[in-house]
Design a protein around this motif. Sequence first.
Motif, PDB file in Angstrom:
ATOM      1  N   ASN A   2       0.843  -1.183   0.000  1.00  0.00           N
ATOM      2  CA  ASN A   2       0.000   0.000   0.000  1.00  0.00           C
ATOM      3  C   ASN A   2       0.883   1.239   0.000  1.00  0.00           C
ATOM      4  O   ASN A   2       2.101   1.132   0.178  1.00  0.00           O
ATOM      5  CB  ASN A   2      -0.900  -0.004   1.249  1.00  0.00           C
ATOM      6  CG  ASN A   2      -2.158   0.806   1.077  1.00  0.00           C
ATOM      7  OD1 ASN A   2      -2.370   1.483   0.084  1.00  0.00           O
ATOM      8  ND2 ASN A   2      -3.019   0.754   2.081  1.00  0.00           N
TER       9      ASN A   2
ATOM     10  N   ASP B 170      -7.499  -0.942  -5.486  1.00  0.00           N
ATOM     11  CA  ASP B 170      -6.321  -0.294  -6.070  1.00  0.00           C
ATOM     12  C   ASP B 170      -6.208  -0.516  -7.574  1.00  0.00           C
ATOM     13  O   ASP B 170      -5.811   0.387  -8.308  1.00  0.00           O
ATOM     14  CB  ASP B 170      -5.038  -0.772  -5.383  1.00  0.00           C
ATOM     15  CG  ASP B 170      -4.944  -0.304  -3.933  1.00  0.00           C
ATOM     16  OD1 ASP B 170      -5.657   0.642  -3.549  1.00  0.00           O
ATOM     17  OD2 ASP B 170      -4.146  -0.893  -3.185  1.00  0.00           O
TER      18      ASP B 170
ATOM     19  N   LEU C 159      -5.873   3.142  -9.224  1.00  0.00           N
ATOM     20  CA  LEU C 159      -4.457   3.516  -9.292  1.00  0.00           C
ATOM     21  C   LEU C 159      -3.952   3.715 -10.723  1.00  0.00           C
ATOM     22  O   LEU C 159      -3.270   4.709 -10.994  1.00  0.00           O
ATOM     23  CB  LEU C 159      -3.594   2.514  -8.519  1.00  0.00           C
ATOM     24  CG  LEU C 159      -2.111   2.841  -8.422  1.00  0.00           C
ATOM     25  CD1 LEU C 159      -1.862   4.235  -7.849  1.00  0.00           C
ATOM     26  CD2 LEU C 159      -1.401   1.779  -7.569  1.00  0.00           C
TER      27      LEU C 159
END
Length: 164
Positions: A34, A128, A132
């Motif tokens: 992370n 994510d 992302l």
Amino acid sequence: MKQSTLCLLIKENGEEKELLLAMKKRGFGVNRWNGVGGKFNPEKGDKTIEDTATRETEEELGVKTKEMEKVAVFNFLYPYLPEDDKKSWQVHIFLVKNWQGKPMETEEMAPKWFKEAEIPFAEMWPDDSIWLPKVLSGQKLTGNFFFKQGDLIVKHNIKAVKEF
């Protein structure tokens, strides 16, 4: 809604980007890659969410942010959590392209650089892989992620914004 931050250190060498992720060693999100960050905490001197991002990056990586760009704000909703836990978090996400110091391992996080094409999405939070890549391509985003037990996404919505 609990306020929190997530900071992603990024190096750009021409077209190639490298992203610093950290393996969470304890607490919420343990054993996942992370960014670094945490809760807004006035008792630790946080006056703004940017103060939180700066403080948490220093605590978890040992580096001082010099320049941050807010790239996303997401609401993460966990309706299955017990009543005494926070069921929703608003997370302010920042890209950090300029910092002072060398990222180092701390009691909470073990950092590692990843080339953009090698980001370990299978070992990260499931959301994510949705947001992302968009952030790394230059988009700014807002949205919501709804989870069920097992950290599975039930539904989500995100949209691009011009600025924060």
